[in-house]
Structure formats: C-alpha cells, structure tokens
Design an enzyme around this catalytic site. Structure first.
Site, PDB file in Angstrom:
ATOM      1  CE  LYS A 112      -4.289  -1.889   1.755  1.00 42.63           C
ATOM      2  NZ  LYS A 112      -5.101  -2.218   2.908  1.00 42.63           N
ATOM      3  CE  LYS A 194      -4.969  -7.707  -3.756  1.00 37.47           C
ATOM      4  NZ  LYS A 194      -5.824  -7.989  -2.597  1.00 37.47           N
ATOM      5  CE  LYS A 197     -13.024  -4.071  -1.316  1.00 34.86           C
ATOM      6  NZ  LYS A 197     -13.521  -4.322   0.033  1.00 34.86           N
TER       7      LYS A 197
HETATM    8  P1  ADP Z   1      -9.460  -5.214  -1.212  1.00 35.68           P
HETATM    9  O1  ADP Z   1      -8.051  -5.700  -1.400  1.00 35.68           O
HETATM   10  O2  ADP Z   1     -10.128  -4.997  -2.512  1.00 35.68           O
HETATM   11  O3  ADP Z   1      -9.553  -4.018  -0.298  1.00 35.68           O
HETATM   12  P2  ADP Z   1     -10.336  -6.713   1.022  1.00 35.68           P
HETATM   13  O4  ADP Z   1      -8.995  -6.444   1.561  1.00 35.68           O
HETATM   14  O5  ADP Z   1     -11.505  -6.090   1.708  1.00 35.68           O
HETATM   15  O6  ADP Z   1     -10.295  -6.353  -0.524  1.00 35.68           O
HETATM   16  O7  ADP Z   1     -10.539  -8.279   0.949  1.00 35.68           O
HETATM   17  C1  ADP Z   1     -11.651  -9.005   1.432  1.00 35.68           C
HETATM   18  C2  ADP Z   1     -11.457 -10.471   1.155  1.00 35.68           C
HETATM   19  O8  ADP Z   1     -11.354 -10.677  -0.276  1.00 35.68           O
HETATM   20  C3  ADP Z   1     -10.165 -11.054   1.722  1.00 35.68           C
HETATM   21  O9  ADP Z   1     -10.393 -12.371   2.177  1.00 35.68           O
HETATM   22  C4  ADP Z   1      -9.217 -11.063   0.563  1.00 35.68           C
HETATM   23  O10 ADP Z   1      -8.228 -12.068   0.675  1.00 35.68           O
HETATM   24  C5  ADP Z   1     -10.148 -11.349  -0.581  1.00 35.68           C
HETATM   25  N1  ADP Z   1      -9.600 -10.772  -1.815  1.00 35.68           N
HETATM   26  C6  ADP Z   1      -9.362  -9.457  -2.066  1.00 35.68           C
HETATM   27  N2  ADP Z   1      -8.855  -9.285  -3.291  1.00 35.68           N
HETATM   28  C7  ADP Z   1      -8.762 -10.529  -3.847  1.00 35.68           C
HETATM   29  C8  ADP Z   1      -8.336 -11.027  -5.111  1.00 35.68           C
HETATM   30  N3  ADP Z   1      -7.902 -10.210  -6.060  1.00 35.68           N
HETATM   31  N4  ADP Z   1      -8.373 -12.353  -5.316  1.00 35.68           N
HETATM   32  C9  ADP Z   1      -8.833 -13.207  -4.368  1.00 35.68           C
HETATM   33  N5  ADP Z   1      -9.261 -12.812  -3.167  1.00 35.68           N
HETATM   34  C10 ADP Z   1      -9.232 -11.491  -2.898  1.00 35.68           C
END
Ligand code: ADP
Ligand code: TRP
Length: 328
Positions: A112, A194, A197
């Site tokens: 990040k 990857k 959000k």
């Molecule tokens: P973001 O990275 O978009 O902010 P979160 O951190 O809120 O998403 O992730 C919520 C859940 O979704 C977690 O269990 C995370 O491992 C899963 N997750 C987030 N991005 C991915 C991805 N690109 N592929 C698979 N799982 C993901």
C-alpha cells in the site's frame, strides 16, 4: 468445535476478487458443521475511507451483498466490527506483545505504501486489529484470499506471544483456508495486477448492462491479431472467463486461441461471452441485493442481532485475557 470467522472491509463495492476469493467460501462454509462468524470490518476501512456517508452506505451494501449471495443470519453470526468494543480492548493487549519488526514485514502495508498511500499509524497496526478480530471469537478456521495469509500467520504469532508471555492458554491458534485453486485465491484486476479496491482495477460483481460492457471493455488486451496463434495463459480475458465457465467450454476457447487462424476468437468475442456469463451468474443475486438495499432499517436491525451474539462471545475471551495479564 470448528469456528469459522472472516471479515471484509466496506471500503468500496465488493468485486470479483472478494467474491471468488472470500465471500463465496464464507457462504459455502455454512454447510459445514461448526460455528460461523462473519463481519464487516468498518474499523479497518477507516484506514482508507474517510467519508462518513460513504462508509455508512458501503456497510449497508456489503450486508445486502452477503444476504443476497446466501448468507443466512440465523446460521451465521453476521455483524459490524465496530459493534464489538471487546475487539479494540484485545487489540491493546496484543499491541503490547507485538514487535515493531513483525509489522514492518507486512506485505500488505509495504504494497500500500509503495502505491503511494500515505501510511497512518492505523494502517501500520492494522494486522493487530485483525488478529484481535480473529482471536476474540476463538476462531479456528479463517477463510480468506491469498493476500491475507500473512495477516493470519501474524495472528498465530501474536496468540503464541501472548500465551507465552502470560504463561496461559488464552488464545486459540487460528488456521487460514484458501479457495480450491490459485486462480480463485488471487483474481487479477482489469490491468492484470491483483484485483483490489485500493488499486482502482476492480470490477463490481453486480455490474450490469451498459456499465458492465464498459467495465469489461477496460480489461487489458494487446494489439495482436486474432488469427495469430497465442498461448492462452497470456490472455487476461481467459483468466476472467475461467472464473465463470465450465472446464469443457473453457478448454475449447483455449484451444481455438492456441491454434489461431480464421476460426480463432478475437478479444471482442471473448468479451461478449464474458459479459453473458457474468450476467447469468449474478443476475438472481443482483435482484435480491436491490430488495435488501431497499430496506436499510431491516439491514441495520439484522446487524444488531448479530452484534449482540458476537459481543457475548468476545467478552468471554476478553475476560480470560484480562485475567491472565493482571488487569483483573
Ligand atoms: P481489497 O483488497 O479490494 O480491499 P479486502 O482487503 O476487503 O479487498 O478483501 C476481502 C477479502 O477478499 C479477503 O479475504 C481477501 O483475501 C479477498 N480478496 C481481495 N482481493 C482478492 C483477489 N484479487 N483475489 C482473491 N481474493 C481477494
Ligand atoms: N484485512 C482483511 C481484508 O482486507 C479484512 C479483515 C479484517 C479480516 N479482519 C479480519 C479477514 C479477520 C479475516 C479475519 O481482507
């Protein structure tokens, strides 16, 4: 007793990575014996979302999404993280047994900050709050996507450090659980990195119509001619199709791409098929999502019922921890 627990940040609209990596597993786990705790990590979201109205509406959208996708609040305890103050109490206890070095090694924090997000202290100590989330409910299995594995391992470390420091067995060691395949555990975004959000390459699961067409249009392609034989593993649209299609059909597309020639599909064809499969997969849940969202008071009430059950569990664990370290 198996206790499943996981959380998701209401930092935007749930995307394909959240669904295939996390939400789908959460809902499916309800069929397994044990207890189930799932929550909306609004404290964590404050590290990036600093707009009260946006946070409130993201929380409701996330709740409506889970219910629409099949989470049953009678079978699973479903709640908002900030409704359980015991979690922040446990966070402090864990902070006192966690070395700075452990947090400095966190990939998520490093990624990040490398992307230019200015780190607050909250972003830095994020894994401690997450460990408290996990440990506060005696969780044994934490279903997550690949990016969260290190955070769960940190929770294991913190549990061990606390137990050792106070010669106790207060915290239960949690294990992470990944989806069946790598493709689901790390879903790519529209740019091939990857999907996240925080990286602006995410695609909302309930996108539809013109907006879906536009979103799919943004998925990275190159200028090679359809007739040129290609390795399908290097075609990002195939990775997206793999999320939706049965193996048989997927392999047919792959074969045609590999062969090239006059019958090979262009990127436009792949996009049309993707849009069709996407609409078909999510249309019923999208309709339910709209219905849930139309009644915010009912959503709030359901979250409060879950919070009550969550607090009951977490206060028992908090009491055990306070006693062990001399705060009682
Ligand atoms: P973001 O990275 O978009 O902010 P979160 O951190 O809120 O998403 O992730 C919520 C859940 O979704 C977690 O269990 C995370 O491992 C899963 N997750 C987030 N991005 C991915 C991805 N690109 N592929 C698979 N799982 C993901
Ligand atoms: N950090 C997780 C994510 O971004 C969300 C989260 C917070 C979580 N607390 C948790 C996940 C506890 C599993 C268990 O995806």
């Amino acid at each position: 007793m198996t206790t499943f627990l996981s959380g998701i940040q209401p930092s935007g609209r749930p995307h394909l990575g959240n669904y295939f990596g996390a939400i789908r597993q959460h809902v499916a786990s309800q069929e397994e014996d044990g207890e189930h705790f799932f929550f909306i990590a609004d404290y964590h979201a404050l590290t990036t979302v600093q707009d009260a109205e946006a946070l409130r509406s993201n929380v409701r959208e996330m709740a409506a999404t889970y219910f629409a996708l099949g989470l049953d609040p009678k079978r699973a305890v479903f709640f908002r993280q900030s409704d359980v103050p015991q979690v922040t109490e446990i966070t402090w206890l864990l902070s006192c047994v966690t070395g700075m070095g452990l947090l400095e090694r966190a990939h998520s924090f490093k990624d990040k900050t490398a992307k230019g997000i200015k780190p607050s202290v909250g972003l830095f100590t994020y894994p401690i709050l997450m460990a408290a989330d996990i440990l506060a409910y005696d969780s044994t299995i934490v279903p997550v996507g690949k990016d969260q594995v290190q955070h769960v391992e940190m929770a294991q470390d913190m549990a061990g450090h606390f137990n050792a420091a106070f010669d106790s067995q207060v915290f239960v060691r949690p294990e992470y659980r990944l989806p069946e395949t790598d493709a689901l555990a790390k879903v790519p975004g529209s740019d091939g990195e990857k999907m996240s959000k925080s990286y602006g390459n995410d695609l909302w699961i309930f996108e539809t119509g013109k907006r879906l067409k536009k979103a799919v249009g943004r998925i990275l392609t190159d200028s090679r001619d359809p007739s040129e034989p290609k390795d399908p593993a290097g075609v990002l649209l195939v990775d997206f199709l793999a999320l939706f299609l049965e193996d048989k059909e997927l392999n047919e597309w792959r074969e045609k791409i590999r062969e090239g020639g006059a019958n090979a599909p262009g990127y436009g064809h792949l996009k049309v098929r993707l849009i069709e499969a996407w609409e078909e997969t999510f249309a019923p849940a999208r309709a339910r999502f709209e219905e849930y969202l139309a009644d915010p008071a009912a959503l709030d009430a359901t979250l409060l019922v879950g919070a009550e059950r969550a607090r009951e569990r977490a206060s028992g664990v908090r009491d055990r921890a306070y006693l062990a370290c001399g705060l009682r």
